[in-house]
Scaffold this motif. Structure first.
Motif, PDB file in Angstrom:
ATOM      1  N   GLY A   1       0.782  -1.422  -0.137  1.00 36.70           N
ATOM      2  CA  GLY A   1      -0.124  -0.049   0.086  1.00 36.70           C
ATOM      3  C   GLY A   1       0.982   1.162  -0.058  1.00 36.70           C
ATOM      4  N   LEU A   2       1.964   1.351   0.448  1.00 33.52           N
ATOM      5  CA  LEU A   2       2.920   2.412   0.472  1.00 33.52           C
ATOM      6  C   LEU A   2       3.015   3.047  -1.071  1.00 33.52           C
TER       7      LEU A   2
ATOM      8  N   ASN B   1       3.806   1.643   8.792  1.00 36.70           N
ATOM      9  CA  ASN B   1       3.853   0.493   9.318  1.00 36.70           C
ATOM     10  C   ASN B   1       5.090   0.462  10.229  1.00 36.70           C
TER      11      ASN B   1
ATOM     12  N   ASN C   1      -5.617   7.180   5.047  1.00 34.51           N
ATOM     13  CA  ASN C   1      -5.233   7.125   3.480  1.00 34.51           C
ATOM     14  C   ASN C   1      -6.651   7.229   2.436  1.00 34.51           C
TER      15      ASN C   1
ATOM     16  N   ARG D   1       0.024  -9.687   1.507  1.00 36.73           N
ATOM     17  CA  ARG D   1       0.966 -10.515   1.835  1.00 36.73           C
ATOM     18  C   ARG D   1       0.890 -11.400   2.636  1.00 36.73           C
TER      19      ARG D   1
ATOM     20  N   GLU E   1      -3.268  -3.548  11.304  1.00 35.98           N
ATOM     21  CA  GLU E   1      -3.770  -2.928   9.755  1.00 35.98           C
ATOM     22  C   GLU E   1      -3.453  -1.321   9.932  1.00 35.98           C
ATOM     23  N   PRO E   2      -2.643  -0.655   9.697  1.00 34.63           N
ATOM     24  CA  PRO E   2      -2.287   0.699   9.786  1.00 34.63           C
ATOM     25  C   PRO E   2      -3.343   1.682   9.269  1.00 34.63           C
TER      26      PRO E   2
ATOM     27  N   GLY F   1      -4.857  -0.025   5.852  1.00 32.13           N
ATOM     28  CA  GLY F   1      -5.378  -0.797   4.725  1.00 32.13           C
ATOM     29  C   GLY F   1      -5.902  -0.395   3.666  1.00 32.13           C
ATOM     30  N   LEU F   2      -5.849  -0.688   2.456  1.00 32.50           N
ATOM     31  CA  LEU F   2      -6.335  -0.357   1.363  1.00 32.50           C
ATOM     32  C   LEU F   2      -7.235  -1.388   0.576  1.00 32.50           C
TER      33      LEU F   2
HETATM   34  C1  GLC Z   1       1.441  -0.297   5.093  1.00 30.93           C
HETATM   35  C2  GLC Z   1       0.267  -0.766   5.982  1.00 30.93           C
HETATM   36  C3  GLC Z   1      -1.212  -0.803   5.318  1.00 30.93           C
HETATM   37  C4  GLC Z   1      -1.282   0.655   4.754  1.00 30.93           C
HETATM   38  C5  GLC Z   1      -0.183   0.990   3.753  1.00 30.93           C
HETATM   39  C6  GLC Z   1      -0.398   2.364   3.100  1.00 30.93           C
HETATM   40  O1  GLC Z   1       1.922  -1.064   4.440  1.00 30.93           O
HETATM   41  O2  GLC Z   1       0.437  -2.101   6.519  1.00 30.93           O
HETATM   42  O3  GLC Z   1      -2.152  -0.994   6.425  1.00 30.93           O
HETATM   43  O4  GLC Z   1      -2.482   0.620   4.047  1.00 30.93           O
HETATM   44  O5  GLC Z   1       1.117   1.031   4.483  1.00 30.93           O
HETATM   45  O6  GLC Z   1      -0.421   3.424   4.086  1.00 30.93           O
END
Ligand code: GLC
Ligand code: ADP
Length: 502
Positions: A51-52, A196, A275, A328, A406-407, A409-410
């Motif tokens: 998701g980054l 994360n 996000n 993942r 799950e910071p 989650g997209l």
């Molecule tokens: C991280 C997190 C996910 C988040 C993503 C984008 O990989 O695990 O929850 O959506 O970053 O910010």
């Protein structure tokens, strides 16, 4: 005592050569308005692990829409994107990590077909690899960060904000604040976004000499629990720290893989900003990766056409509800529970399950083996497949996200955008974005991560599927919710402005 400073490279000796600094390719980009540079290891569609990449590929577009100039600086990898495109060299120079010197180039696309401006850092010996992350990340991302800052130092018009993402760029706030070489930049506010906190980039103190020279008595800023911790250094030194949802910000006070007390101490400069999704990429009406496009007006036929394709491809019957998992295969995502959940669900419940993911080899193996036991109502694609992921969001009935952490989650946002009902553990961003059907929402939530809780919730969803005459209504309702980046991009912009005015 060990030598802790790198060779004191004088910038005037850096041979920073600028090529064809035409208006278009470079500095006119920085106008008098606020301009931000995002520094990141990933950016969609150039290099994506998770998701980054989606965030860094989207946020700058939306920031531009609301009046902040934004560009991305990222490593130049040896991947499908860089092989397919042509690049021009903007500058070249050298950096030192301890005793070793590495040549690097600053690159741009010859023809920018992206809707964002991207500057690439190519350190051929370190960054130009066919992977984003591996065991050599310390050297690779140290070189990336130093080269990125050297390049920014050479710009005539400096950015108004430097926005770093995750631990791969977590040393930048420290370097700007502490390294003599970047003194000229130390008034530029830095933001660190934590996507994360599980991953922190730890490395031993004896590699401290990779960093450009600084006052050694300040080396405590780099340390957390006896090792150098780039994420902790970023949290200490960044002017502001953000996380990708409000709930995750709260949760980090109790569980941040060892950084709880630090985050609690720095709480006043921390904020959670949820996000969004890039609707120019994730829109079932225009998504060219789908077998059939659809909108809320033809949701039934649209989703059925996409489900038909999936069922044919993976050997499922169309009549049963289709549950999917994309992600993942790691502990955080509760992927270790999936084999047992799938086995029991398929033995007891009337549904099909499809998995797309890669990660832990033992889990991959278990997921492969399950196919022998459940040949008709289970299938899997072990690997990474962007197009298939879009087709699964469109063609599934339910998306499973039992994540322990799950910071943001997209996946659940994409699922809802495509009219697919999310089933989530109530944590982090999942909690902030999914409301249960029993509370007039459009998803299923459970409070504890266990095989039984997952199974019970799947059963609730199967019953709902069987007993709800007009499922398309709930799909329509969730598709109408605006998850685009507009509101959150504005929050980032407001955050930047609040620093400039405070
Ligand atoms: C991280 C997190 C996910 C988040 C993503 C984008 O990989 O695990 O929850 O959506 O970053 O910010
Ligand atoms: P994280 O960044 O923690 O992996 P997110 O939910 O923020 O989780 O984002 C995951 C992104 O990666 C989504 O765009 C999802 O569709 C994509 N993704 C994850 N695994 C795969 C895969 N195996 N194939 C294709 N896309 C994937």
């Amino acid at each position: 005592m060990k030598k802790t400073r790198s060779k004191n490279v004088n910038l005037t000796n850096l041979k920073l050569l600028f090529y064809e600094l035409t208006k278009q390719n470079s500095l006119d980009y920085f106008t008098s308005m606020m301009n931000v540079i995002h520094i990141s290891a990933e950016c969609y569609p150039i290099a994506k692990v998770g998701g980054l990449a989606d965030v860094v590929g989207a946020l700058p577009k939306y920031q531009e829409n609301s009046g902040v100039k934004a560009m991305v600086v990222m490593p130049f990898y040896d991947n499908a994107f860089t092989r397919k495109h042509q690049f021009k060299k903007i500058a070249e120079a050298e950096i030192s990590l301890g005793e070793k010197t590495y040549a690097y180039q600053i690159l741009r696309l010859k023809k920018n077909t992206l809707s964002i401006e991207v500057t690439f850092i190519n350190v051929p010996e370190l960054l130009f690899k066919d992977y984003v992350y591996s065991d050599d990340d310390t050297e690779r991302f140290m070189a990336f960060q130093i080269a990125a800052l050297d390049w920014i130092l050479s710009l005539k018009q400096k950015p108004s904000i430097i926005h770093c993402h995750d631990h791969h760029t977590g040393l930048i706030p420290f370097m700007l604040q502490e390294c003599y070489r970047y003194k000229e930049l130390n008034q530029i506010p830095t933001i660190l976004s934590i996507h994360n906190a599980q991953y922190q980039g730890w490395f031993p103190h004896d590699l401290m000499h990779y960093l450009p020279a600084f006052d050694i008595s300040h080396n405590g800023l780099l340390d957390w629990d006896g090792v150098i911790n780039p994420l902790a250094a970023g949290i200490k030194c960044a002017w502001r720290v953000t996380t990708v949802s409000e709930s995750y910000m709260e949760e980090l006070q109790q569980d941040a893989n060892g950084l709880e007390s630090l985050l609690s101490h720095e709480r006043d400069k921390c904020v959670g900003i949820l996000n969004g999704i890039d609707t120019s990429v994730w829109n079932p009406e225009t998504d060219d990766m789908l077998t059939k496009n659809y909108s809320i007006n033809n949701i039934q036929t649209g989703k059925t056409a996409n489900k038909k394709w999936l069922c044919k491809e993976f050997g499922f019957s169309l009549s049963k509800p289709l549950f999917a998992f994309i992600g993942r295969l790691v502990y955080e995502k509760s992927a270790d529970l999936l084999p047992e959940v799938i086995d029991k669900a398929l033995s007891e419940k009337n549904c099909n399950i499809l998995i797309l993911g890669s990660g832990d080899k033992a889990i991959e193996q278990q997921l492969e083996e399950l196919k022998l036991k459940h040949p008709t109502n289970y299938n899997k694609c072990i690997g990474y497949d962007e197009q298939l992921s879009h087709r699964i969001y469109a063609g599934s009935d339910f998306l499973l996200m039992p994540s322990r952490v799950e910071p943001c989650g997209l996946n659940q946002l994409y699922a809802m955008q495509y009219g697919t009902i999310p089933i989530v553990h109530s944590t982090g961003g999942l909690k902030d974005t999914v409301t249960d059907v029993k509370d007039d929402g459009f998803g299923f939530r459970f409070d504890h991560v266990s095989v039984q809780d997952c199974l019970d919730t799947i059963q609730r969803a199967v019953t709902y599927y069987e007993e709800t005459p007009n499922l398309k209504n709930i799909r329509k309702t969730m598709m109408k919710v605006d998850h685009s980046w507009d509101a959150s991009a504005k929050k980032y912009n407001d955050l930047y402005k609040s620093i400039k005015t405070s």
